[in-house]
Design a protein around this motif. Sequence first.
Motif, PDB file in Angstrom:
ATOM      1  N   ALA A   1       9.318  40.107  81.267  1.00  0.00           N
ATOM      2  CA  ALA A   1       8.223  40.997  81.675  1.00  0.00           C
ATOM      3  C   ALA A   1       6.967  40.701  80.872  1.00  0.00           C
ATOM      4  CB  ALA A   1       8.638  42.450  81.497  1.00  0.00           C
TER       5      ALA A   1
ATOM      6  N   TRP B   1       0.035  37.312  84.977  1.00  0.00           N
ATOM      7  CA  TRP B   1      -0.681  38.221  85.880  1.00  0.00           C
ATOM      8  C   TRP B   1      -2.008  38.673  85.270  1.00  0.00           C
ATOM      9  CZ3 TRP B   1      -1.809  43.599  85.566  1.00  0.00           C
ATOM     10  CH2 TRP B   1      -2.286  44.147  86.746  1.00  0.00           C
TER      11      TRP B   1
ATOM     12  N   ARG C   1       1.187  37.703  74.367  1.00  0.00           N
ATOM     13  CA  ARG C   1       2.376  38.150  75.108  1.00  0.00           C
ATOM     14  C   ARG C   1       3.309  36.971  75.394  1.00  0.00           C
ATOM     15  NH1 ARG C   1       1.933  43.112  78.499  1.00  0.00           N
ATOM     16  NH2 ARG C   1       3.385  42.020  79.873  1.00  0.00           N
TER      17      ARG C   1
ATOM     18  N   SER D   1      -0.986  47.323  82.834  1.00  0.00           N
ATOM     19  CA  SER D   1      -0.839  47.569  84.276  1.00  0.00           C
ATOM     20  C   SER D   1      -1.973  48.432  84.813  1.00  0.00           C
ATOM     21  CB  SER D   1       0.506  48.249  84.559  1.00  0.00           C
ATOM     22  OG  SER D   1       1.576  47.450  84.137  1.00  0.00           O
TER      23      SER D   1
ATOM     24  N   ALA E   1       5.318  50.257  85.284  1.00  0.00           N
ATOM     25  CA  ALA E   1       5.446  49.909  83.863  1.00  0.00           C
ATOM     26  C   ALA E   1       6.634  50.622  83.228  1.00  0.00           C
ATOM     27  CB  ALA E   1       4.157  50.255  83.127  1.00  0.00           C
TER      28      ALA E   1
ATOM     29  N   SER F   1       2.682  45.652  75.079  1.00  0.00           N
ATOM     30  CA  SER F   1       4.005  46.268  75.209  1.00  0.00           C
ATOM     31  C   SER F   1       4.597  46.732  73.888  1.00  0.00           C
ATOM     32  CB  SER F   1       4.993  45.325  75.896  1.00  0.00           C
ATOM     33  OG  SER F   1       6.293  45.882  75.879  1.00  0.00           O
TER      34      SER F   1
ATOM     35  N   GLY G   1       3.921  39.246  82.881  1.00  0.00           N
ATOM     36  CA  GLY G   1       2.746  40.105  82.763  1.00  0.00           C
ATOM     37  C   GLY G   1       1.546  39.371  82.208  1.00  0.00           C
TER      38      GLY G   1
ATOM     39  N   PHE H   1       9.924  48.793  84.411  1.00  0.00           N
ATOM     40  CA  PHE H   1      10.115  47.450  83.859  1.00  0.00           C
ATOM     41  C   PHE H   1       9.624  47.399  82.411  1.00  0.00           C
ATOM     42  CE2 PHE H   1       9.648  46.899  88.450  1.00  0.00           C
ATOM     43  CZ  PHE H   1      10.759  46.125  88.742  1.00  0.00           C
TER      44      PHE H   1
ATOM     45  N   THR I   1       6.420  45.447  80.512  1.00  0.00           N
ATOM     46  CA  THR I   1       5.251  45.246  81.375  1.00  0.00           C
ATOM     47  C   THR I   1       3.971  45.703  80.684  1.00  0.00           C
ATOM     48  OG1 THR I   1       6.638  45.607  83.315  1.00  0.00           O
ATOM     49  CG2 THR I   1       4.258  45.767  83.623  1.00  0.00           C
ATOM     50  N   SER I   2       4.039  46.821  79.996  1.00  0.00           N
ATOM     51  CA  SER I   2       2.914  47.458  79.298  1.00  0.00           C
ATOM     52  C   SER I   2       2.155  48.386  80.235  1.00  0.00           C
ATOM     53  CB  SER I   2       1.939  46.456  78.686  1.00  0.00           C
ATOM     54  OG  SER I   2       0.790  47.118  78.160  1.00  0.00           O
TER      55      SER I   2
END
Length: 276
Positions: A121, A128, A262, A175, A164, A23, A125, A167, A170-171
């Motif tokens: 985020a 995820w 992150r 994504s 992305a 990000s 992220g 938000f 998120t990057s």
Amino acid sequence: MTEFLAALLLGIIEGITEFLPISSTGHLLIAERWLGHRSDLFNIAIQAGAILAVVVIYRQRLWQLADSFVHPGKAQAVHGQPPRDYAIKLAAAFIVTAVLGVIVKKLGFELPEEVAPVAWALVIGAVWMVIAEQLAAKRAKTLGERAAITWTVAILVGVAQVVAGVFPGTSRSASTIFVALLFGTTDRKAATEFAFLVGIPTMFAATGYELIDVARDGGLAGEDWGSLAVAFVASALTAFAAVKWLLRYIQTHTFTVFAVYRVILGVALLLLVPSN
């Protein structure tokens, strides 16, 4: 700190972080707390520098895709599929992003680029990314090496770019890369290449749109063109180095290290940076 040095540092930060899955928004947010907020034109310029670097890196691939429409009989396959099919899927992903992006903008659905939502985020992220990495690894073991880009991947990558954008933190690269890995290709290099190639027209279009807005509002007047030029060059050079490094790194490593980073950055933003 001089204006020249501050512009140089911001250009370097943008170049390094724009295409790594960490990000750029989060990094620029914290950097501008100490280096000062810049004009919209400045932010457009450093983003354009990063995009230019990717165009240079993938210039042969871009030429191959364009030439496949002129000389289809001489075209070599791109990751196991006809180059024209690959180019059409790139175009489809961009169209999905453009259409959904316009709809989202008309609806005014966009989170403010403030510390808390960006930090969360980053952390969410990261979680995820780790889960997606594990699922992608299982897919690779089950299905074997698959580098071709499917229509499902093309459409979902287009959607991921919009998510992305809505938000911050998120990057876009994270994504799109993991959507490709989870829903189509099992090859990290192929997924990353498609994500970056889709990013070229997407980011150029967004940059051009923003530039028109800035020019219409008189934002071109009073700009420090020397500092802007320095930041543009710094962004382009560092983005070139960062992307070249990433493409080598992912051939033998997973993305887990970026997820860890992150989390560290997200927690640091929440604890150390004032929310207003």
